[in-house]
Design a protein around this motif. Sequence first.
Motif, mmCIF file in Angstrom:
data_model
loop_
_atom_site.group_PDB
_atom_site.id
_atom_site.type_symbol
_atom_site.label_atom_id
_atom_site.label_comp_id
_atom_site.label_asym_id
_atom_site.label_seq_id
_atom_site.Cartn_x
_atom_site.Cartn_y
_atom_site.Cartn_z
ATOM 1 N N UNK A 25 100.098 49.523 9.315
ATOM 2 C CA UNK A 25 99.920 49.127 10.625
ATOM 3 C C UNK A 25 100.808 50.653 11.195
ATOM 4 N N UNK A 26 100.623 51.390 12.317
ATOM 5 C CA UNK A 26 100.879 52.601 12.684
ATOM 6 C C UNK A 26 101.751 51.636 13.850
ATOM 7 N N UNK A 27 102.123 52.825 14.886
ATOM 8 C CA UNK A 27 103.385 52.884 15.339
ATOM 9 C C UNK A 27 103.107 51.764 17.218
ATOM 10 N N UNK A 28 102.273 51.407 16.831
ATOM 11 C CA UNK A 28 101.243 51.186 18.255
ATOM 12 C C UNK A 28 100.781 49.239 17.423
ATOM 13 N N UNK A 29 101.106 49.198 16.447
ATOM 14 C CA UNK A 29 100.666 47.807 16.042
ATOM 15 C C UNK A 29 99.857 47.835 15.093
ATOM 16 N N UNK A 30 98.720 48.684 15.635
ATOM 17 C CA UNK A 30 97.276 48.464 14.941
ATOM 18 C C UNK A 30 96.757 49.809 14.033
ATOM 19 N N UNK A 31 95.716 49.694 12.921
ATOM 20 C CA UNK A 31 95.099 50.232 12.231
ATOM 21 C C UNK A 31 94.947 51.995 13.083
ATOM 22 N N UNK A 32 95.267 52.737 12.261
ATOM 23 C CA UNK A 32 94.449 54.892 12.949
ATOM 24 C C UNK A 32 94.516 55.102 11.525
ATOM 25 N N UNK A 33 93.206 55.096 12.224
ATOM 26 C CA UNK A 33 92.737 56.743 11.255
ATOM 27 C C UNK A 33 91.883 57.611 11.773
ATOM 28 N N UNK A 34 92.433 58.607 11.971
ATOM 29 C CA UNK A 34 91.509 59.889 12.775
ATOM 30 C C UNK A 34 90.448 59.960 12.008
ATOM 31 N N UNK A 35 89.454 61.062 12.330
ATOM 32 C CA UNK A 35 88.254 61.470 11.613
ATOM 33 C C UNK A 35 88.003 62.478 11.130
ATOM 34 N N UNK A 36 89.256 63.234 10.828
ATOM 35 C CA UNK A 36 89.219 64.487 10.381
ATOM 36 C C UNK A 36 88.692 65.564 9.434
ATOM 37 N N UNK A 37 87.484 64.515 8.808
ATOM 38 C CA UNK A 37 86.986 65.811 7.793
ATOM 39 C C UNK A 37 85.497 65.423 9.118
ATOM 40 N N UNK A 38 85.307 64.865 10.367
ATOM 41 C CA UNK A 38 84.667 65.410 11.222
ATOM 42 C C UNK A 38 84.580 65.199 12.697
ATOM 43 N N UNK A 80 84.983 58.435 7.144
ATOM 44 C CA UNK A 80 85.735 59.431 6.615
ATOM 45 C C UNK A 80 85.365 60.009 5.388
ATOM 46 N N UNK A 81 84.459 58.919 4.949
ATOM 47 C CA UNK A 81 84.538 59.045 3.018
ATOM 48 C C UNK A 81 82.935 59.989 3.300
ATOM 49 N N UNK A 82 83.223 61.308 3.016
ATOM 50 C CA UNK A 82 81.395 61.734 2.574
ATOM 51 C C UNK A 82 80.933 61.480 1.538
#
Length: 329
Positions: A25-38, A80-82
């Motif tokens: 869990x992130x600081x907001x209580x939800x899962x966060x994943x930025x799509x850095x590859x796109x 985010x998986x190429x």
Amino acid sequence: MKTVSRNWVASVQVALSLLGFPYSTGTSGIWKNAINSIPSLCSSTSVYMSPVAHIKARCPVYPGSDTSRFHVPDDKVDWKTDWPRYSPVNYTASTVLKKPVWADPEIGAFSPLFNSLDGSVDRRSHEGQYCIQNGKPLNPHGRTGLEGRGLLGRWGPNHAADPIVTRWKRDSKGQLVHHTTSQLPMLQFVSIKRLDCGEWAIPGGMVDPGECISQTLQREFSEEAMNTLQASASERENIQKRITKLFSSEGLQVYKGYVDDPRNTDNAWMETVAINFHDESGNSVSELPLQAGDDAGQVSWIDVDSSLALYANHLHFLETVAKERNTHW
């Protein structure tokens, strides 16, 4: 309206642990994943959330058709998986393409305001901002092997509401029935057998444009479990009086978010708000005869138990209800 004390994230955490998936869990209580590859897909404020790889949304053959999805293995679900070889099948059902009032036009024929309240159509997701690619929204839980809208009318989130109506299981003398193993009291819930796939499910349906969730919950239960559309005026009045009384009580919100639904695609997906209304005394809707209506084949009171096989992720909703009410599961 009462909400589950641990909020909806906890419900997903339970599902994760049952399926054996790790989570954080992130600081907001939800899962966060930025799509850095796109990065071209999202604005700097977009959030990509994929707490668990959806399963039913990757069913091999799309429901109501002979269209096979492009196979998506578990390790390729995340956007985010190429994966240059990804080639989803494009499919939108003919019923949707005929432009019924509940469906959007094709992209290019109109300019929807994604991630916003677009007139009377709510295109916001319960899970935060979703990404847009080539003018089309991307499923926040990843690839499904099929692009387009399938059977769903809206591009992006298609909002539904699921009323979970429960009562205590009682014996012939009116005493609470306790499970022989857990020794906990047993709950029963109203379940319908869907005509489209033959699976048992919680009665529910789509939120109409401009409609409040509370209105949807009551309308769908009335139409699917009580068949009020076919009832006489006097019968309808009696049914509505009982249902209104129950649905005016404090409901327990057990889930709000993405639904792992076989109708989901890369560009259109189901989201719902599931709320439990409990007939504590058994003198409300419990006394009314159930009658299947609308798109239900059958309707019945069913014992709440972990062994049930239900549509989409409805079983997880019931698990939360059972644990919150300290009953057998």
